[in-house]
Design a protein around this motif. Sequence first.
Motif, PDB file in Angstrom:
ATOM      1  N   ILE A  41       0.842  -1.314  -0.086  1.00 38.93           N
ATOM      2  CA  ILE A  41      -0.115   0.014  -0.088  1.00 38.93           C
ATOM      3  C   ILE A  41       0.951   1.253  -0.006  1.00 38.93           C
ATOM      4  O   ILE A  41       1.803   1.206   0.632  1.00 38.93           O
ATOM      5  CB  ILE A  41      -1.050  -0.088   1.030  1.00 38.93           C
ATOM      6  CG1 ILE A  41      -1.910   1.154   1.223  1.00 38.93           C
ATOM      7  CG2 ILE A  41      -0.263   0.061   2.481  1.00 38.93           C
ATOM      8  CD1 ILE A  41      -2.902   1.160   2.234  1.00 38.93           C
ATOM      9  N   SER A  45      -2.151   5.828  -2.360  1.00 33.99           N
ATOM     10  CA  SER A  45      -3.460   5.040  -2.430  1.00 33.99           C
ATOM     11  C   SER A  45      -3.909   5.428  -0.882  1.00 33.99           C
ATOM     12  O   SER A  45      -5.384   5.231  -1.077  1.00 33.99           O
ATOM     13  CB  SER A  45      -3.070   3.645  -2.728  1.00 33.99           C
ATOM     14  OG  SER A  45      -2.199   3.047  -1.830  1.00 33.99           O
ATOM     15  N   TYR A  47      -4.245   7.942   0.964  1.00 33.88           N
ATOM     16  CA  TYR A  47      -4.837   9.192   0.781  1.00 33.88           C
ATOM     17  C   TYR A  47      -6.160   9.025  -0.483  1.00 33.88           C
ATOM     18  O   TYR A  47      -7.272   9.462  -0.155  1.00 33.88           O
ATOM     19  CB  TYR A  47      -4.034  10.261   0.590  1.00 33.88           C
ATOM     20  CG  TYR A  47      -3.353  10.831   1.992  1.00 33.88           C
ATOM     21  CD1 TYR A  47      -3.838  11.677   2.794  1.00 33.88           C
ATOM     22  CD2 TYR A  47      -1.968  10.295   2.146  1.00 33.88           C
ATOM     23  CE1 TYR A  47      -3.125  12.177   3.885  1.00 33.88           C
ATOM     24  CE2 TYR A  47      -1.395  10.782   3.048  1.00 33.88           C
ATOM     25  CZ  TYR A  47      -1.944  11.514   4.088  1.00 33.88           C
ATOM     26  OH  TYR A  47      -1.334  11.896   5.119  1.00 33.88           O
ATOM     27  N   ARG A  48      -5.727   8.574  -1.555  1.00 30.19           N
ATOM     28  CA  ARG A  48      -6.837   8.567  -2.586  1.00 30.19           C
ATOM     29  C   ARG A  48      -7.965   7.501  -2.321  1.00 30.19           C
ATOM     30  O   ARG A  48      -9.118   8.152  -2.808  1.00 30.19           O
ATOM     31  CB  ARG A  48      -5.952   8.017  -3.825  1.00 30.19           C
ATOM     32  CG  ARG A  48      -6.806   7.651  -5.276  1.00 30.19           C
ATOM     33  CD  ARG A  48      -6.104   7.235  -6.319  1.00 30.19           C
ATOM     34  NE  ARG A  48      -5.219   6.223  -5.774  1.00 30.19           N
ATOM     35  CZ  ARG A  48      -5.485   4.921  -6.024  1.00 30.19           C
ATOM     36  NH1 ARG A  48      -6.483   4.472  -6.809  1.00 30.19           N
ATOM     37  NH2 ARG A  48      -4.541   3.835  -5.690  1.00 30.19           N
ATOM     38  N   CYS A  49      -7.518   6.555  -1.551  1.00 30.71           N
ATOM     39  CA  CYS A  49      -8.813   5.638  -1.030  1.00 30.71           C
ATOM     40  C   CYS A  49      -9.593   6.105  -0.169  1.00 30.71           C
ATOM     41  O   CYS A  49     -10.512   5.306   0.355  1.00 30.71           O
ATOM     42  CB  CYS A  49      -8.361   4.120  -1.121  1.00 30.71           C
ATOM     43  SG  CYS A  49      -7.475   3.384  -2.425  1.00 30.71           S
ATOM     44  N   GLY A  50      -9.236   7.251   0.550  1.00 27.90           N
ATOM     45  CA  GLY A  50     -10.215   7.883   1.634  1.00 27.90           C
ATOM     46  C   GLY A  50      -9.684   7.301   3.128  1.00 27.90           C
ATOM     47  O   GLY A  50     -10.430   7.419   3.942  1.00 27.90           O
ATOM     48  N   TYR A  51      -8.775   6.441   3.243  1.00 28.11           N
ATOM     49  CA  TYR A  51      -8.397   5.833   4.367  1.00 28.11           C
ATOM     50  C   TYR A  51      -8.111   6.769   5.437  1.00 28.11           C
ATOM     51  O   TYR A  51      -8.313   6.743   6.668  1.00 28.11           O
ATOM     52  CB  TYR A  51      -7.394   4.688   4.495  1.00 28.11           C
ATOM     53  CG  TYR A  51      -7.452   3.720   3.373  1.00 28.11           C
ATOM     54  CD1 TYR A  51      -8.621   3.296   3.277  1.00 28.11           C
ATOM     55  CD2 TYR A  51      -6.622   3.301   2.488  1.00 28.11           C
ATOM     56  CE1 TYR A  51      -9.033   2.117   2.495  1.00 28.11           C
ATOM     57  CE2 TYR A  51      -6.749   2.252   1.529  1.00 28.11           C
ATOM     58  CZ  TYR A  51      -7.989   1.500   1.670  1.00 28.11           C
ATOM     59  OH  TYR A  51      -8.293   0.672   0.617  1.00 28.11           O
ATOM     60  N   ILE A  86     -11.073  -3.574   4.595  1.00 27.26           N
ATOM     61  CA  ILE A  86     -10.634  -4.130   3.240  1.00 27.26           C
ATOM     62  C   ILE A  86     -10.516  -5.472   3.100  1.00 27.26           C
ATOM     63  O   ILE A  86     -10.621  -6.012   2.004  1.00 27.26           O
ATOM     64  CB  ILE A  86      -9.094  -3.332   3.244  1.00 27.26           C
ATOM     65  CG1 ILE A  86      -9.096  -2.004   3.239  1.00 27.26           C
ATOM     66  CG2 ILE A  86      -8.420  -3.981   2.189  1.00 27.26           C
ATOM     67  CD1 ILE A  86      -7.786  -1.149   3.524  1.00 27.26           C
ATOM     68  N   GLU A  93     -11.733  -2.595  -3.512  1.00 28.25           N
ATOM     69  CA  GLU A  93     -10.623  -1.831  -3.336  1.00 28.25           C
ATOM     70  C   GLU A  93      -9.801  -1.713  -4.684  1.00 28.25           C
ATOM     71  O   GLU A  93      -9.675  -2.751  -5.409  1.00 28.25           O
ATOM     72  CB  GLU A  93      -9.694  -2.373  -2.199  1.00 28.25           C
ATOM     73  CG  GLU A  93     -10.250  -2.454  -0.840  1.00 28.25           C
ATOM     74  CD  GLU A  93     -10.781  -0.819  -0.573  1.00 28.25           C
ATOM     75  OE1 GLU A  93     -10.197   0.275  -0.720  1.00 28.25           O
ATOM     76  OE2 GLU A  93     -11.773  -0.922   0.055  1.00 28.25           O
ATOM     77  N   ASN A  94      -9.117  -0.676  -5.043  1.00 27.69           N
ATOM     78  CA  ASN A  94      -8.461  -0.652  -6.171  1.00 27.69           C
ATOM     79  C   ASN A  94      -6.954  -0.448  -6.045  1.00 27.69           C
ATOM     80  O   ASN A  94      -6.404   0.739  -6.713  1.00 27.69           O
ATOM     81  CB  ASN A  94      -9.070   0.361  -6.927  1.00 27.69           C
ATOM     82  CG  ASN A  94      -9.080   1.724  -6.368  1.00 27.69           C
ATOM     83  OD1 ASN A  94      -8.811   1.953  -5.471  1.00 27.69           O
ATOM     84  ND2 ASN A  94      -9.691   2.730  -7.304  1.00 27.69           N
ATOM     85  N   LEU A  95      -6.425  -1.036  -4.948  1.00 28.13           N
ATOM     86  CA  LEU A  95      -5.042  -0.934  -4.769  1.00 28.13           C
ATOM     87  C   LEU A  95      -4.097  -1.575  -5.638  1.00 28.13           C
ATOM     88  O   LEU A  95      -4.410  -2.677  -5.992  1.00 28.13           O
ATOM     89  CB  LEU A  95      -4.806  -1.297  -3.177  1.00 28.13           C
ATOM     90  CG  LEU A  95      -5.535  -0.528  -2.111  1.00 28.13           C
ATOM     91  CD1 LEU A  95      -5.220  -1.341  -0.767  1.00 28.13           C
ATOM     92  CD2 LEU A  95      -5.105   0.696  -2.072  1.00 28.13           C
TER      93      LEU A  95
END
Length: 95
Positions: A41, A45, A47-51, A86, A93-95
């Motif tokens: 990770i 990602s 920040y982008r995925c909102g975690y 997750i 998830e698009n990691l």
Amino acid sequence: MSNFENPEEINYLPAGTGSNQEDFMTIGEAISYMCEQLGRISRTSFYRCGYRKMLTVRSYGRNIQNGRKAIKLCRKSEVDDIIKIIQENPQAENL
């Protein structure tokens, strides 16, 4: 909350230890911990995925003479909750 007084002396307990004491970690430590638990990770990602928005982050003020103005800490239990989400929904998830 003695953890805010001495953040360098925080002991991180493995998940599921049953400790009643809340553990804290920095954002960087949270990303590293998530990486250990889930695999790769990146900060982007994270920040982008909102975690980051899912974490309650508090700033701990430091003496400017020590070279640091503030340390931002979050609860390990909140990071564990994100990891659980997750793991339960990997297709989302698009990691």
